[in-house]
Write a protein that holds these residues in place. Structure first.
Motif, PDB file in Angstrom:
ATOM      1  N   SER A 256       0.797  -1.220   0.000  1.00  0.00           N
ATOM      2  CA  SER A 256       0.000   0.000   0.000  1.00  0.00           C
ATOM      3  C   SER A 256       0.831   1.272   0.000  1.00  0.00           C
ATOM      4  O   SER A 256       0.363   2.321  -0.452  1.00  0.00           O
ATOM      5  N   ALA A 257       2.078   1.228   0.499  1.00  0.00           N
ATOM      6  CA  ALA A 257       2.909   2.434   0.531  1.00  0.00           C
ATOM      7  C   ALA A 257       4.379   2.030   0.584  1.00  0.00           C
ATOM      8  O   ALA A 257       4.734   0.944   1.054  1.00  0.00           O
ATOM      9  N   ALA A 258       5.236   2.927   0.085  1.00  0.00           N
ATOM     10  CA  ALA A 258       6.686   2.703   0.113  1.00  0.00           C
ATOM     11  C   ALA A 258       7.387   4.005   0.451  1.00  0.00           C
ATOM     12  O   ALA A 258       6.893   5.098   0.137  1.00  0.00           O
ATOM     13  N   TYR A 259       8.538   3.881   1.080  1.00  0.00           N
ATOM     14  CA  TYR A 259       9.333   5.040   1.512  1.00  0.00           C
ATOM     15  C   TYR A 259      10.785   4.843   1.105  1.00  0.00           C
ATOM     16  O   TYR A 259      11.334   3.738   1.205  1.00  0.00           O
ATOM     17  N   TYR A 260      11.424   5.943   0.680  1.00  0.00           N
ATOM     18  CA  TYR A 260      12.821   5.935   0.246  1.00  0.00           C
ATOM     19  C   TYR A 260      13.487   7.160   0.866  1.00  0.00           C
ATOM     20  O   TYR A 260      13.125   8.291   0.562  1.00  0.00           O
TER      21      TYR A 260
END
Length: 339
Positions: A256-260
């Motif tokens: 549902s979500a990704a972070y970098y």
């Protein structure tokens, strides 16, 4: 030569890559260095884009690298401009100067760069405390310093358990609401990347980031293939150096979500996020970002940098503007006039 320092003007990408080991050693000695000045970021950037003539100055003391200015020359309507490598994807521009040599090395950097043919030398985004402020105005140049971009920064508390107390009340309410809504969908699982999963997680980030912006009728910064290739090259290098923070949120086993982002010394940097528009109601990016900030605090961060841009969501976490500066050196041209 100055104070026993020698300089070299590097114009070849192979020669620059050969500096990588010494470059890393210098980078670790510079307290203000960010991941954006590391070889893990700039070498992949040059391979992906190479938008001009390489113009890098390396300064040494008894053979040891003590200063490095990674730049290139762009030729266009404004003449020949020296610009920092990484400019299109980098939020903080800077040079690397060993604190032991400080002002002498800065003077050699500035003097050596005059060996190249250029009209302007620009650092568009210099953060407070950056080494680029040490550079003296090169001979025959005039200097201007102007406001750059706002980079909101969230100050973190000393104790992890005090973190959410520092969020504005409205953010605490929205976070509780997001968690409750997501929990009604199913179990929440947050997974961080390792050497085996980093590339796969980055591909998920690309998909979710593009989906999120497509839902708004826009393309997003990861739409261009060269940008994607740059990051595919940089991510494993950043991971190997312990700098990257790449993670994903699954709700009911659905991505549902990704972070970098990055973490170095006492600073965390939130670079990119993406989420599935089908989960917009659950605000998955809010849930994931709360986790990332909390983990950064546990890992020793005292600041969370939201980087360039004054998007309202950043201030919703309690971030406060910290302004970059734009510093430009312009060569004074003397034109002879016929009488």
């Amino acid at each position: 030569m100055s104070h026993g320092l020698t300089s070299e003007l590097i114009r070849d990408a192979t020669a620059l890559a050969a500096l990588e080991t010494q470059w890393w050693r210098l980078w670790t000695r510079v307290p203000s260095a960010t991941p954006f000045q590391s070889p893990a970021w700039l070498l992949p950037w040059w391979r992906a884009f190479a938008p001009g003539e390489l113009s890098v100055v390396a300064v040494r003391s008894a053979g040891r690298l003590v200063a490095l200015a990674c730049c290139y020359i762009e030729t266009g309507a404004r003449g020949r401009r020296i610009l920092p490598m990484g400019i299109s994807v980098t939020d903080y521009h800077d040079v690397l100067i060993d604190p032991e040599f400080a002002d002498p090395a800065a003077a050699v950097l500035a003097s050596s760069m005059t060996q190249a043919d250029w009209d302007e030398w620009e650092f568009g985004e210099i953060a407070p405390g950056a080494q680029a402020f040490r550079l003296p105005t090169p001979s025959g140049c005039v200097e201007t310093v102007e406001p750059g971009s706002a980079c909101p920064v969230l100050a973190l508390p000393d104790r992890p358990e005090a973190l959410r107390e520092t969020y504005p009340a409205r953010k605490r309410r929205s976070l509780r609401l997001a968690r409750n809504r997501a929990a009604r969908r199913g179990r929440l699982i947050i997974t961080s990347a390792d050497a085996q999963t980093a590339v796969e997680m980055f591909e998920e980030l690309v998909r979710l980031h593009c989906a999120r912006w497509s839902d708004c009728g826009e393309t997003g910064v990861l739409a261009d293939p060269p940008i994607q290739q740059f990051h595919r090259d940089a991510v494993p290098r950043l991971l190997s150096a312990g700098l990257i923070r790449l993670c994903v949120l699954r709700i009911a086993d659905q991505m549902s979500a990704a972070y970098y982002g990055f973490l170095h010394r006492s600073r965390a940097y939130g670079y990119l996020t993406g989420f599935d528009p089908a989960y917009k109601y659950e605000s998955p990016s809010v849930i994931l970002l709360d986790h990332v900030i909390a983990q950064a605090l546990k890992d020793g961060a005292r600041e969370f940098h939201f980087l360039r841009g004054r998007e309202p969501y950043k201030y919703g976490w309690g971030a406060v503007d910290r302004w970059n500066k734009r510093r430009v050196f312009r060569r004074m041209r003397i034109h002879a006039c016929a009488s």
